[in-house]
Design a protein around this motif. Sequence first.
Motif, PDB file in Angstrom:
ATOM      1  N   PHE A 122     -11.856  16.981 -49.445  1.00  0.00           N
ATOM      2  CA  PHE A 122     -11.339  16.492 -48.191  1.00  0.00           C
ATOM      3  C   PHE A 122     -11.692  14.900 -48.135  1.00  0.00           C
ATOM      4  CE2 PHE A 122     -12.212  20.969 -47.567  1.00  0.00           C
ATOM      5  CZ  PHE A 122     -10.843  21.164 -46.883  1.00  0.00           C
ATOM      6  N   PHE A 123     -10.888  14.220 -47.137  1.00  0.00           N
ATOM      7  CA  PHE A 123     -11.094  12.816 -46.780  1.00  0.00           C
ATOM      8  C   PHE A 123     -10.723  12.778 -45.347  1.00  0.00           C
ATOM      9  CE2 PHE A 123      -6.571  13.233 -47.210  1.00  0.00           C
ATOM     10  CZ  PHE A 123      -5.851  12.407 -46.378  1.00  0.00           C
ATOM     11  N   ARG A 124     -11.692  11.842 -44.912  1.00  0.00           N
ATOM     12  CA  ARG A 124     -11.780  11.449 -43.433  1.00  0.00           C
ATOM     13  C   ARG A 124     -10.250  10.921 -42.880  1.00  0.00           C
ATOM     14  NH1 ARG A 124     -17.785   9.178 -42.318  1.00  0.00           N
ATOM     15  NH2 ARG A 124     -18.799  11.159 -42.397  1.00  0.00           N
ATOM     16  N   THR A 125      -9.653  11.425 -41.771  1.00  0.00           N
ATOM     17  CA  THR A 125      -8.264  10.779 -41.368  1.00  0.00           C
ATOM     18  C   THR A 125      -8.751  10.190 -40.056  1.00  0.00           C
ATOM     19  OG1 THR A 125      -7.971  12.952 -40.508  1.00  0.00           O
ATOM     20  CG2 THR A 125      -7.389  12.665 -42.514  1.00  0.00           C
ATOM     21  N   LYS A 126      -7.718   9.237 -39.732  1.00  0.00           N
ATOM     22  CA  LYS A 126      -7.356   8.624 -38.490  1.00  0.00           C
ATOM     23  C   LYS A 126      -6.892   9.657 -37.534  1.00  0.00           C
ATOM     24  CE  LYS A 126      -5.915   4.235 -40.452  1.00  0.00           C
ATOM     25  NZ  LYS A 126      -4.678   3.430 -40.655  1.00  0.00           N
ATOM     26  N   PHE A 127      -7.380   9.670 -36.298  1.00  0.00           N
ATOM     27  CA  PHE A 127      -6.878  10.645 -35.103  1.00  0.00           C
ATOM     28  C   PHE A 127      -6.204   9.916 -34.145  1.00  0.00           C
ATOM     29  CE2 PHE A 127     -11.191   9.144 -34.265  1.00  0.00           C
ATOM     30  CZ  PHE A 127     -11.393   8.852 -33.009  1.00  0.00           C
ATOM     31  N   TRP A 128      -5.456   8.619 -34.466  1.00  0.00           N
ATOM     32  CA  TRP A 128      -4.802   7.989 -33.386  1.00  0.00           C
ATOM     33  C   TRP A 128      -3.590   7.352 -34.058  1.00  0.00           C
ATOM     34  CZ3 TRP A 128      -9.216   6.245 -35.833  1.00  0.00           C
ATOM     35  CH2 TRP A 128      -9.234   5.391 -36.803  1.00  0.00           C
ATOM     36  N   GLU A 129      -3.065   7.804 -35.243  1.00  0.00           N
ATOM     37  CA  GLU A 129      -1.987   7.054 -36.016  1.00  0.00           C
ATOM     38  C   GLU A 129      -0.690   7.624 -35.063  1.00  0.00           C
ATOM     39  OE1 GLU A 129      -0.426   4.065 -38.090  1.00  0.00           O
ATOM     40  OE2 GLU A 129      -2.747   4.586 -37.996  1.00  0.00           O
ATOM     41  N   GLU A 130       0.133   6.741 -34.700  1.00  0.00           N
ATOM     42  CA  GLU A 130       1.474   7.538 -34.004  1.00  0.00           C
ATOM     43  C   GLU A 130       2.607   8.005 -34.848  1.00  0.00           C
ATOM     44  OE1 GLU A 130       1.692   7.861 -31.041  1.00  0.00           O
ATOM     45  OE2 GLU A 130      -0.227   6.899 -30.201  1.00  0.00           O
ATOM     46  N   ASP A 131       2.682   7.334 -35.934  1.00  0.00           N
ATOM     47  CA  ASP A 131       3.868   7.859 -37.005  1.00  0.00           C
ATOM     48  C   ASP A 131       3.327   7.606 -38.395  1.00  0.00           C
ATOM     49  OD1 ASP A 131       6.339   8.934 -37.502  1.00  0.00           O
ATOM     50  OD2 ASP A 131       7.502   6.952 -37.409  1.00  0.00           O
ATOM     51  N   PRO A 132       2.663   8.337 -38.794  1.00  0.00           N
ATOM     52  CA  PRO A 132       2.229   8.232 -40.049  1.00  0.00           C
ATOM     53  C   PRO A 132       3.131   8.925 -41.152  1.00  0.00           C
ATOM     54  CG  PRO A 132       0.935   9.970 -39.246  1.00  0.00           C
ATOM     55  CD  PRO A 132       1.629   9.328 -38.233  1.00  0.00           C
ATOM     56  N   GLN A 133       3.282   8.370 -42.469  1.00  0.00           N
ATOM     57  CA  GLN A 133       4.162   8.825 -43.350  1.00  0.00           C
ATOM     58  C   GLN A 133       3.433   9.132 -44.617  1.00  0.00           C
ATOM     59  OE1 GLN A 133       7.683   9.196 -42.574  1.00  0.00           O
ATOM     60  NE2 GLN A 133       6.960   8.494 -40.437  1.00  0.00           N
ATOM     61  N   THR A 134       2.442   8.548 -44.900  1.00  0.00           N
ATOM     62  CA  THR A 134       1.925   8.748 -46.163  1.00  0.00           C
ATOM     63  C   THR A 134       0.505   9.167 -45.929  1.00  0.00           C
ATOM     64  OG1 THR A 134       1.050   6.661 -46.518  1.00  0.00           O
ATOM     65  CG2 THR A 134       3.323   7.381 -47.425  1.00  0.00           C
TER      66      THR A 134
END
Length: 324
Positions: free
Chosen positions: A215-227
């Motif tokens: 697993f990898f840690r992710t942002k919890f605020w990105e509005e419109d992620p594509q990749t």
Amino acid sequence: MLVDPARGYDLIGDVHGCAQALVRLLEALGYRQQSGVWRHPQRMALFLGDIVDRGPRIREALHIVHAMVEAGQALCIMGNHEFNALGWSTPAPPGSGRQFVREHTPRHARMIRQTLEQFEEHPGDWQAFLTWFYRLPMFLDAGRFRLVHACWDAELIDSLRGAYPDGRIDEAFLQGSALPGSFASRVFNRLLRGTDMRLPDGQTLTGDDGITRAFFRTKFWEEDPQTYGDIVFQPDALPDEVARMPLSESEKSMLLRYGAKEPMLFVGHYWRSGRPAPIRPNLACLDYSAVLYGKLVAYRLDQETRIDPRKFAWVEVERPEALQ
């Protein structure tokens, strides 16, 4: 937990046993030691958790923070390392398949080793701190600003408040976290460890710490992620071919989003580097890898409603102080 919205606060990131750096930071912020407690005439310190583990002066750091909290000069929320320390020391509930809430695996033993070694000749001290850890809330919501160690999940926090209005958990909650998929497990993993996503196609990634993860840690605020590259939030970069891969609609739907119009949120946990700065006008991480010869960082909060890049303060952690 109630705080005075009119008061000035100094928010301090993950200490991890770097007590000398903490003393230098407090001095730089205008705190002075009086009767064994670091005090400021107008301000109060707010610690984002992870006082323990990894560093060379964990017991000293705990005594500094504990004394400030007990004297009303600071508040401290719980980090995943305080939660882990409780789990390491607490028997698991029947049916969990574990002996302790936090299993005594070689990896977990390495993470807590410095803490246990430094308290080896002070068992009463350690037991007292374990009891104190239960008094550290999982979050702090002051209305105008919020603190949580890793991730603000409004739905989980609202549910947690129903059982624990001040965010302070008990042993039943801790033991419940040993049951996969339980409410306590979800709260612990989300609030104190953050959001993550499985690497695609069964891939794994070995980080600079030598641990291989799926697993990898992710942002919890990105509005419109594509990749995948749009959402990664950890020191270890994804391989280029993975970073360029598009997110599926189902993966996008699973992402948490902390809105740009929400109150200011301060977190620790994420091992950042470089010059401290806001992530967004309402979001900042104050963990700048102090125990890895980085910076011990504070944010000097007054009456603003958006984070001011000029109000970060820090000290560099010198090599004799940090992880050996």
